[in-house]
Design an enzyme around this catalytic site. Structure first.
Site, PDB file in Angstrom:
ATOM      1  N   CYS A  19       0.839  -1.201   0.000  1.00 48.07           N
ATOM      2  CA  CYS A  19       0.000   0.000   0.000  1.00 48.07           C
ATOM      3  C   CYS A  19       0.877   1.257   0.000  1.00 48.07           C
ATOM      4  O   CYS A  19       2.063   1.191   0.319  1.00 48.07           O
ATOM      5  CB  CYS A  19      -0.875   0.021   1.238  1.00 48.07           C
ATOM      6  N   ARG A  38       2.268   1.409  -5.937  1.00 45.99           N
ATOM      7  CA  ARG A  38       2.404   0.494  -4.796  1.00 45.99           C
ATOM      8  C   ARG A  38       1.124  -0.298  -4.520  1.00 45.99           C
ATOM      9  O   ARG A  38       1.144  -1.285  -3.789  1.00 45.99           O
ATOM     10  CB  ARG A  38       2.770   1.282  -3.536  1.00 45.99           C
ATOM     11  N   TRP A  84      -3.456  -2.041  -1.616  1.00 44.04           N
ATOM     12  CA  TRP A  84      -3.315  -3.328  -2.290  1.00 44.04           C
ATOM     13  C   TRP A  84      -3.852  -4.344  -1.286  1.00 44.04           C
ATOM     14  O   TRP A  84      -3.267  -4.574  -0.246  1.00 44.04           O
ATOM     15  CB  TRP A  84      -1.852  -3.601  -2.610  1.00 44.04           C
ATOM     16  N   ASN A 102      -0.019   0.193   6.227  1.00 41.10           N
ATOM     17  CA  ASN A 102       0.581  -0.684   5.225  1.00 41.10           C
ATOM     18  C   ASN A 102       1.222  -1.828   5.989  1.00 41.10           C
ATOM     19  O   ASN A 102       1.971  -1.588   6.925  1.00 41.10           O
ATOM     20  CB  ASN A 102       1.640   0.105   4.429  1.00 41.10           C
ATOM     21  N   GLY A 103       0.905  -3.066   5.618  1.00 44.87           N
ATOM     22  CA  GLY A 103       1.464  -4.222   6.322  1.00 44.87           C
ATOM     23  C   GLY A 103       0.358  -5.175   6.739  1.00 44.87           C
ATOM     24  O   GLY A 103      -0.768  -5.078   6.242  1.00 44.87           O
ATOM     25  N   GLU A 129      12.551 -14.593 -17.760  1.00 47.06           N
ATOM     26  CA  GLU A 129      12.198 -13.192 -17.532  1.00 47.06           C
ATOM     27  C   GLU A 129      11.230 -12.696 -18.620  1.00 47.06           C
ATOM     28  O   GLU A 129      10.277 -11.969 -18.325  1.00 47.06           O
ATOM     29  CB  GLU A 129      13.480 -12.333 -17.472  1.00 47.06           C
ATOM     30  N   LYS A 188       7.482 -11.294 -17.835  1.00 50.01           N
ATOM     31  CA  LYS A 188       7.084  -9.948 -18.264  1.00 50.01           C
ATOM     32  C   LYS A 188       5.765 -10.009 -19.021  1.00 50.01           C
ATOM     33  O   LYS A 188       4.863  -9.227 -18.793  1.00 50.01           O
ATOM     34  CB  LYS A 188       8.182  -9.382 -19.158  1.00 50.01           C
ATOM     35  N   GLU A 221       2.712 -10.993 -16.625  1.00 48.20           N
ATOM     36  CA  GLU A 221       2.268 -10.034 -15.613  1.00 48.20           C
ATOM     37  C   GLU A 221       1.595  -8.794 -16.190  1.00 48.20           C
ATOM     38  O   GLU A 221       0.725  -8.229 -15.540  1.00 48.20           O
ATOM     39  CB  GLU A 221       3.381  -9.676 -14.617  1.00 48.20           C
ATOM     40  N   HIS A 270      10.928 -32.773 -23.076  1.00 47.41           N
ATOM     41  CA  HIS A 270      10.539 -33.585 -21.922  1.00 47.41           C
ATOM     42  C   HIS A 270       9.136 -33.249 -21.440  1.00 47.41           C
ATOM     43  O   HIS A 270       8.772 -33.575 -20.311  1.00 47.41           O
ATOM     44  CB  HIS A 270      11.549 -33.406 -20.788  1.00 47.41           C
ATOM     45  N   LYS A 322       4.041  -3.056  -6.632  1.00 45.75           N
ATOM     46  CA  LYS A 322       5.468  -2.910  -6.940  1.00 45.75           C
ATOM     47  C   LYS A 322       6.360  -3.574  -5.906  1.00 45.75           C
ATOM     48  O   LYS A 322       7.286  -4.283  -6.255  1.00 45.75           O
ATOM     49  CB  LYS A 322       5.800  -1.418  -7.063  1.00 45.75           C
TER      50      LYS A 322
HETATM   51  C1  AGP Z   1       8.824  -7.971 -11.670  1.00 42.30           C
HETATM   52  O1  AGP Z   1       8.375  -7.578 -12.900  1.00 42.30           O
HETATM   53  C2  AGP Z   1       7.810  -8.243 -10.681  1.00 42.30           C
HETATM   54  N1  AGP Z   1       6.847  -7.237 -10.554  1.00 42.30           N
HETATM   55  C3  AGP Z   1       8.243  -8.950  -9.403  1.00 42.30           C
HETATM   56  O2  AGP Z   1       8.486 -10.262  -9.771  1.00 42.30           O
HETATM   57  C4  AGP Z   1       9.471  -8.413  -8.612  1.00 42.30           C
HETATM   58  O3  AGP Z   1      10.635  -8.588  -9.352  1.00 42.30           O
HETATM   59  C5  AGP Z   1       9.558  -9.158  -7.268  1.00 42.30           C
HETATM   60  O4  AGP Z   1       8.406  -8.903  -6.517  1.00 42.30           O
HETATM   61  C6  AGP Z   1      10.793  -8.812  -6.471  1.00 42.30           C
HETATM   62  O5  AGP Z   1      10.818  -7.463  -6.133  1.00 42.30           O
HETATM   63  P1  AGP Z   1      12.128  -6.778  -5.594  1.00 42.30           P
HETATM   64  O6  AGP Z   1      13.149  -6.848  -6.660  1.00 42.30           O
HETATM   65  O7  AGP Z   1      11.710  -5.395  -5.254  1.00 42.30           O
HETATM   66  O8  AGP Z   1      12.558  -7.562  -4.379  1.00 42.30           O
END
Ligand code: AGP
Length: 612
Positions: free
Chosen positions: A2, A27, A73, A99-100, A485, A489, A492, A508, A607
């Site tokens: 959040c 966030r 969030w 937040n938390g 990766e 990308k 997500e 496999h 984020k």
């Molecule tokens: C990346 O595109 C993601 N949103 C997510 O996987 C991110 O890399 C992961 O949550 C780790 O975050 P950090 O690098 O801030 O620890």
């Protein structure tokens, strides 16, 4: 997770708060709210985006010079109007943003319910605001003391700000586990989850430590103390952050801006550290730990998501160049697995935000077992950076797009520098190869620049794949993490299902999925495995799969086989991830935009993941 923003001072609070929420929206963005104290406590909140809140609030009276605001969030309770923050106390005289996660919320809730408190939301946060009011009333204490006592009863993570109708000249903030920063202006104070809502007003900030609280007055000085009632002297940091680094700068999305920033961000990660002409790499932050890195028996890399993928590139780098065995661990698994860790181990924690709860917990666990912890973080002063023994900041600049792009290439840059530095000191690579690699590394920013020139072509390719339901990404060696990766990308931000695999693993199992509706992205650059990857492409073609290949400039073989070919400049195999990632980022970006997705704020994501 959040986003929190608060203001107290001579100015009107609402414009500062709403602008701050827009800056923090990356966030969390499922609901938002604001509370203003001006004689009475006014509270407005709604499900949806910050813009929805702004539309709603503008119809009301927002005059006030004290306020708190939140973008959520969801963890406890679905994203709706009632569960949005701030939360009122029973009397309606207190409001709180959080937040938390309050882990013992149900026990506290039961106790409060037995005493007649009525809960309107499904959140853990509402428990805390009732608890504070309960203590205030029953123990006849000040608000500040009630907050302090309440926090001593709380198990879990929190960053909170409390506002009171009876004390509009004061805000109370506290933190444990979730970040909170206080901006110190001219006769005014700001509070936020990160400095982005603050920098345009002041660059002087105080970072609260875990279990610290701040009593923030309208007039007079800030008081910081621990929740055990020990007074602390606030340490004021001066931020270097520029406002332009947190604005879109003419790009339609932060993600695209950040993709295009990579020639610069990679250069910034290398700046002052790589001196190719002198044949020197100096990573100031880890100088005192070089010997340990050279002598260690094993490196364990802990991270999550994209940072974990960077860690996987790190494994290939450290093993190939420095001949050190490396294990790459999902922080979330590592922390709960009772892993074997000794004082001879080096743990490298990688995190863009430096706040990821799982990575932080993995660091704390490894540290308690005697390992040396080295951090690779982007956010300066973040919790993970502070929890490590040493480290190197990536210096990629603020990354606002939820999908990580420039942070990944910056992390790989730092890992490359570390591996090369250790390899040279150990003598595990020849002098000539070392110098050749340093020279090549210096050229990476311009090769990334060149890779970006394929943007238009990638847009055209993307147009053909907007309605596809599944994608497969294949790569071998250094290109395997690139495949993972690329797939992450795409899924997500476009919500298309995508899987990354080592190319040879396809036979496999995943090969069963291949037909004319299955696009397969293959990273097929010239390296030791090239012929084998060409064979994998043949296998896909034999089953009518559609190939999008990322190839080395001038490639003729794959060109004949693939349906679409994206060229990248030639570089040494160990640096290919830095360049080959670029077209995959662009492919995901364009497919997502063409599908009408919100690329900067994809659904269900946030984020920085500051909860388990
Ligand atoms: C990346 O595109 C993601 N949103 C997510 O996987 C991110 O890399 C992961 O949550 C780790 O975050 P950090 O690098 O801030 O620890």
């Amino acid at each position: 997770m959040c986003g929190i923003v608060a203001y107290i001072g001579p100015k009107q609070a609402y414009p500062i708060l709403i602008k701050g929420l827009y800056r923090l929206e990356y966030r969390g963005y499922d609901s938002a709210g604001v509370a203003l104290a001006d004689g009475v406590l006014k509270l407005y909140k709604t499900h949806g985006k910050v813009a929805d809140l702004d539309r709603m609030v503008r119809q009301h009276d927002v005059a006030s010079t004290t306020g708190i605001a939140h973008t959520r969030w969801a963890t406890h309770g679905e994203p709706n109007d009632v569960n949005a923050h701030p939360h009122y106390s029973q009397s309606g005289k207190l409001a709180l943003i959080h937040n938390g996660i309050i882990e013992n919320y149900s026990a506290l809730k039961e106790e409060l319910a037995n005493r007649g408190y009525v809960f309107v939301s499904d959140t853990d946060t509402e428990v805390l605001v009732h608890l504070i009011e309960d203590i205030q009333q029953n123990e006849h204490t000040s608000l500040e003391e009630a907050v302090r006592i309440a926090l001593n009863q709380v198990i879990g993570a929190y960053a909170i700000v409390v506002i009171s109708e009876d004390h509009p000249d004061q805000l109370i903030a506290a933190k444990k586990g979730s970040p909170l920063v206080i901006g110190v202006g001219n006769k005014e104070y700001f509070v936020a989850s990160d400095p982005s809502p603050i920098v345009e007003y002041t660059k002087d900030v105080v970072y609260l430590e875990d279990e610290e609280m701040a009593i923030i007055p309208r007039r007079g000085s800030l008081v910081v103390k621990t929740i055990r009632n020990q007074e602390k002297t606030p340490y004021v940091h001066h931020l270097e952050m520029q406002l332009t680094s947190i604005e879109k700068g003419g790009f339609p999305h932060f993600m695209l801006k950040e993709i295009y920033e990579q020639p610069k961000s990679i250069k910034d990660s290398m700046r002052g550290r790589l001196h190719a002409a002198k044949g020197v790499i100096s990573l100031g932050g880890i100088t005192d730990y070089e010997q340990r890195l050279m002598n260690c028996k094993r490196i364990i890399i802990v991270a999550c998501g994209t940072s974990w993928h960077a860690g996987l590139v790190g494994e290939y780098l450290f093993e190939d160049l420095a001949r050190v065995p490396v294990e790459v661990e999902y922080a979330s698994e590592f922390r709960y697995r009772n892993p074997v860790i000794s004082e001879q181990d080096i743990v490298i924690a990688i995190s863009q935000s430096g706040e990821t709860a799982d990575t932080l917990a993995a660091v704390e666990m490894a540290r308690s077992k005697g390992a040396t912890i080295i951090g690779i973080c982007n956010v300066v002063g973040s919790s993970i950076a502070r929890a490590t023994h040493a480290g190197s900041y990536t210096h990629a600049g603020p990354e606002i797009g939820v999908a990580s792009t420039k942070a990944f290439t910056a992390q790989v840059t730092i890992l490359s520098l570390m591996a090369l530095m250790i390899a040279e000191k150990k003598g595990s690579i020849s002098k000539s190869r070392y110098h050749q690699l340093l020279g090549e590394m210096e050229l990476i920013p311009q090769k990334v620049e060149k890779a970006l020139e394929a943007n238009k072509q990638i847009l055209a390719i993307s147009e053909q794949f907007t309605n596809v339901r599944n994608f497969l990404y294949l790569g071998r060696g250094f290109n395997f993490p690139v495949a993972l990766e690329g797939a992450l990308k795409l899924k997500e931000i476009s919500y298309i299902h995508a899987e990354g695999y080592p190319a040879a693993e396809m036979k496999h199992g995943p090969i069963a999925l291949i037909d004319e509706d299955m696009p397969v992205v293959v990273i097929a650059t010239i390296n030791g495995n090239y012929d084998k990857v060409v064979s994998n492409i043949q296998e896909v073609k034999a089953r009518k799969g559609v190939i999008i290949a990322v190839v080395t400039e001038g490639d003729r073989v794959v060109r004949k086989l693939a349906d679409h070919v994206i060229e990248i400049p030639e570089t040494d195999e160990i640096f290919v991830p830095l360049v080959a990632t670029i077209p995959l980022q662009l492919l995901s970006y364009h497919i997502a935009v063409l599908r009408g997705c919100n690329v900067d704020q994809p659904r269900n994501l946030a984020k920085s993941v500051t909860v388990e």
